[in-house]
Design a protein around this motif. Structure first.
Motif, PDB file in Angstrom:
ATOM      1  N   THR A  17      21.000  -4.577 -12.941  1.00 42.61           N
ATOM      2  CA  THR A  17      19.800  -4.483 -13.784  1.00 42.61           C
ATOM      3  C   THR A  17      19.546  -3.006 -14.100  1.00 42.61           C
ATOM      4  N   PRO A  18      19.033  -2.708 -15.341  1.00 43.27           N
ATOM      5  CA  PRO A  18      18.783  -3.638 -16.454  1.00 43.27           C
ATOM      6  C   PRO A  18      20.085  -4.138 -17.081  1.00 43.27           C
ATOM      7  N   LEU A  19      19.977  -5.214 -17.832  1.00 42.91           N
ATOM      8  CA  LEU A  19      21.173  -5.818 -18.411  1.00 42.91           C
ATOM      9  C   LEU A  19      21.705  -5.023 -19.600  1.00 42.91           C
ATOM     10  N   LYS A  20      20.802  -4.240 -20.263  1.00 46.54           N
ATOM     11  CA  LYS A  20      21.226  -3.447 -21.416  1.00 46.54           C
ATOM     12  C   LYS A  20      20.850  -1.989 -21.168  1.00 46.54           C
ATOM     13  N   PRO A  21      21.568  -1.350 -20.285  1.00 39.89           N
ATOM     14  CA  PRO A  21      21.225   0.045 -19.963  1.00 39.89           C
ATOM     15  C   PRO A  21      21.712   1.017 -21.032  1.00 39.89           C
ATOM     16  N   ALA A  22      21.124   2.187 -21.011  1.00 37.88           N
ATOM     17  CA  ALA A  22      21.506   3.246 -21.942  1.00 37.88           C
ATOM     18  C   ALA A  22      22.067   4.425 -21.154  1.00 37.88           C
ATOM     19  N   TYR A  82      36.005  -8.329  -7.653  1.00 35.76           N
ATOM     20  CA  TYR A  82      35.280  -9.065  -8.696  1.00 35.76           C
ATOM     21  C   TYR A  82      34.834  -8.055  -9.742  1.00 35.76           C
ATOM     22  N   SER A  83      34.966  -8.438 -11.033  1.00 33.76           N
ATOM     23  CA  SER A  83      34.665  -7.499 -12.120  1.00 33.76           C
ATOM     24  C   SER A  83      33.679  -8.101 -13.107  1.00 33.76           C
ATOM     25  N   LEU A  84      32.868  -7.232 -13.701  1.00 33.25           N
ATOM     26  CA  LEU A  84      31.953  -7.601 -14.776  1.00 33.25           C
ATOM     27  C   LEU A  84      31.992  -6.514 -15.847  1.00 33.25           C
ATOM     28  N   PRO A  85      31.878  -6.919 -17.130  1.00 29.99           N
ATOM     29  CA  PRO A  85      31.779  -5.901 -18.180  1.00 29.99           C
ATOM     30  C   PRO A  85      30.344  -5.384 -18.274  1.00 29.99           C
ATOM     31  N   ILE A  86      30.186  -4.164 -18.714  1.00 31.86           N
ATOM     32  CA  ILE A  86      28.867  -3.582 -18.918  1.00 31.86           C
ATOM     33  C   ILE A  86      28.921  -2.690 -20.154  1.00 31.86           C
ATOM     34  N   THR A  87      27.881  -2.800 -20.982  1.00 26.31           N
ATOM     35  CA  THR A  87      27.807  -1.991 -22.205  1.00 26.31           C
ATOM     36  C   THR A  87      26.679  -0.977 -22.059  1.00 26.31           C
ATOM     37  N   ILE A  88      27.026   0.271 -22.214  1.00 24.24           N
ATOM     38  CA  ILE A  88      26.052   1.360 -22.130  1.00 24.24           C
ATOM     39  C   ILE A  88      25.730   1.794 -23.563  1.00 24.24           C
ATOM     40  N   SER A  89      24.492   1.559 -23.962  1.00 24.98           N
ATOM     41  CA  SER A  89      24.103   1.867 -25.346  1.00 24.98           C
ATOM     42  C   SER A  89      23.769   3.347 -25.500  1.00 24.98           C
ATOM     43  N   LYS A  90      23.774   3.789 -26.812  1.00 24.54           N
ATOM     44  CA  LYS A  90      23.444   5.182 -27.099  1.00 24.54           C
ATOM     45  C   LYS A  90      21.940   5.409 -26.989  1.00 24.54           C
TER      46      LYS A  90
END
Length: 536
Positions: free
Chosen positions: A315-320, A397-405
């Motif tokens: 968490t958070p699910l959409k980090p920057a 175990y792996s998970l994708p994560i997207t780091i926004s601008k």
């Protein structure tokens, strides 16, 4: 001359000369009286000195010969062993002069390497001479003869080693022995012993032979496994390799039989792969058989456990970019094996390490279930968690994560919103968050002008309008890999022509008298002030 004596047998102690009850019983001549007469038969007076004469006879005591040890077990081919020929007698009752013996053995199983004189002969006689020492491994015989000099006055022990023979087990490497084990007798026959009276009768020799049990050399079973760990996960394919098994005599191993806790597999290859479907302490047994039919067994124990299971969320699910992210692995499971019975107590497990690979080159190892991390750059990453338990078993175990601008803003200011032609108008602003040394585009109507921010993320531009008109002014920057672009508000600047100059004022005749009067008054004031100052 006539003599009277009595023949008697009685016990006699040879050391003290006194009659005793000690065996053996010897024979004596005990002189009682004598008659001495002349040719006419007349007695002649004389003195008589009584005397006792010992009559020697063979002592009925046996000489004991023994091959020692009496039994040797589990000899493998290529191994050496020694046997001693022991003698047992009362050296005070015997005066030995020579010993001759033939030692027989099974030459198909063993071979004689050498023979040496024992310690007893040197303790018994003043000198000893080896008359014969001959080994024949074809017929399986060893002949040994020893000559004794005069006995030593000090005497010798009643038992001792007469001579020692060294053997080695010598199976033919390519000949199959039909029975295992093979027995062999090492025997003393014939034996002749001579003392000062001659050859000692055979019935006075007590001989004990030796036997040994020889085994043909079996192959040596050895194996390893891969992955080579004491504990392995259930479902792991394990490769067992028995290539290190061998035979001392170079025989070829023709069969490898594996026993995986009741699951038996036979193969001619030394390599076999097996997967255990259940957890617990597993026994793996290997039986290798050589081309002669001989075999050997070895075994090992491997703990088969459930692997740990890695799991996490964030968490958070959409980090920057630069935002702190909490990674939580409390749902990971430690694995292990449950208790089956008192004999199989099980393997309780716990996770002892959490290794986080955040996909940007950063790897963190910790014993904590929760960790924090912030990415420096925007993008799509793969986060991998590897958990390891106290049995060194691990799981990932792996998970994708997207780091926004990051979102950004750009401000704009003008020094004036009403300017005239050819005057200077200062246009300035800054980027938030601070972005030094980046390009900013200033739009003045449809004209684009590029400037660069300073180290504080600020930009400045001096604009000189050349035409009358109304101008729309705004600023924009295109962002970077971690920051979104931004555009400022639009400001309006009006540019006009400059105002005409004001004509100079020309003095007229009506005011000249007033000007003259004012000048005179000023001069008089100055003169008065001067005179007062001088008078003082």
């Amino acid at each position: 001359f006539s003599m009277t004596f009595e023949i008697i047998k009685q016990p006699y102690n040879y050391e003290t000369g006194d009659p005793t009850t000690v065996d053996p019983i010897d024979t004596f001549l005990d002189f009682i009286s004598t008659d001495l007469s002349d040719p006419d038969g007349q007695p002649i007076p004389h003195d008589v000195e009584p005397a006792t004469v010992r009559i020697w006879e063979r002592i009925p005591v046996k000489i004991i010969l023994k091959v020692d040890p009496p039994e040797i077990k589990q000899l493998e081919s290529g191994t050496s062993f020694a046997v001693n020929v022991l003698i047992g007698l009362d050296p005070k009752k015997w005066n030995l002069t020579q010993f001759n013996a033939t030692l027989s053995f099974n030459s198909t199983l063993i071979k004689a390497e050498g023979v040496t004189e024992g310690a007893w002969p040197k303790q018994y006689a003043s000198t000893t001479t080896e008359l014969l020492k001959q080994i024949d491994n074809e017929t399986g015989t060893l002949q040994y003869a020893l000559k004794f000099g005069p006995p030593l006055n000090s005497g010798a022990p009643s038992t001792g080693v007469l001579f020692t023979v060294t053997f080695y087990v010598a199976f033919e490497s390519r000949v199959k022995i039909t029975e295992t084990p093979e027995s062999c007798v090492i025997g003393l026959k014939p034996v002749t012993i001579i003392d000062e009276t001659g050859l000692i009768p055979e019935e006075q020799l007590e001989i004990t032979n030796s036997t040994y049990i020889a085994y043909r050399s079996s192959p040596v079973a050895k194996f390893t496994w891969s992955p080579f760990k004491q504990f392995l996960p259930r479902g792991q394919a394990i490769t067992f390799n028995a290539s290190e098994s061998y035979h001392k005599l170079g025989l070829r191993i023709v069969n490898y039989t594996w026993d995986f806790e009741g699951v038996v597999r036979s193969t001619t290859s030394p390599i076999y792969t097996y997967t255990f479907a259940t957890v617990g302490n597993k026994t793996v047994t290997l039986n290798v058989t050589d081309e002669g039919g001989y075999w050997s067994i070895t075994k090992t124990y491997i703990g088969i456990l459930d692997s740990p299971t890695a799991s996490f969320k964030f968490t958070p699910l959409k980090p920057a970019v630069n935002q702190t992210i909490l990674f939580n692995a409390t749902n990971s499971l430690p694995g292990g094996a449950p208790k089956v019975s008192p004999e199989k107590p099980g393997y309780p497990a716990e996770i002892i390490n959490y290794t986080w690979d955040f996909g940007d080159g950063t790897v963190i190892s910790t014993t904590e279930k929760v960790t924090n991390y912030a990415y420096k750059h925007a993008g799509r990453y793969t986060v991998t968690l590897t958990v390891t338990n106290n049995y060194t078993l691990s799981h990932s175990y792996s998970l994708p994560i997207t780091i926004s601008k990051l979102n950004s803003t750009i401000s704009i200011n003008v020094s004036t919103t009403e300017a005239v032609v050819n005057s200077n108008v200062t246009i300035s602003g800054e980027i938030t968050p601070l972005r030094p040394q980046v390009n900013v585009t200033i739009y003045i109507n449809n004209t684009a002008i590029t400037v660069q921010t300073n180290e504080n993320g600020q930009y400045i531009y001096k604009w000189t309008p050349t035409q009358v008109g109304t101008y729309s002014i705004k600023a924009r920057w295109n962002g970077d890999q971690d920051t979104n672009p931004a555009e400022s508000e639009t400001l309006i600047v009006t540019v006009t022509e400059p105002s005409p100059p004001t004509p100079p004022v020309t003095p007229t005749g009506d005011i000249l008298p007033f000007i003259a009067t004012a000048i005179i008054i000023i001069v008089l004031i100055i003169l008065i002030v001067y005179l007062k100052t001088k008078r003082k």
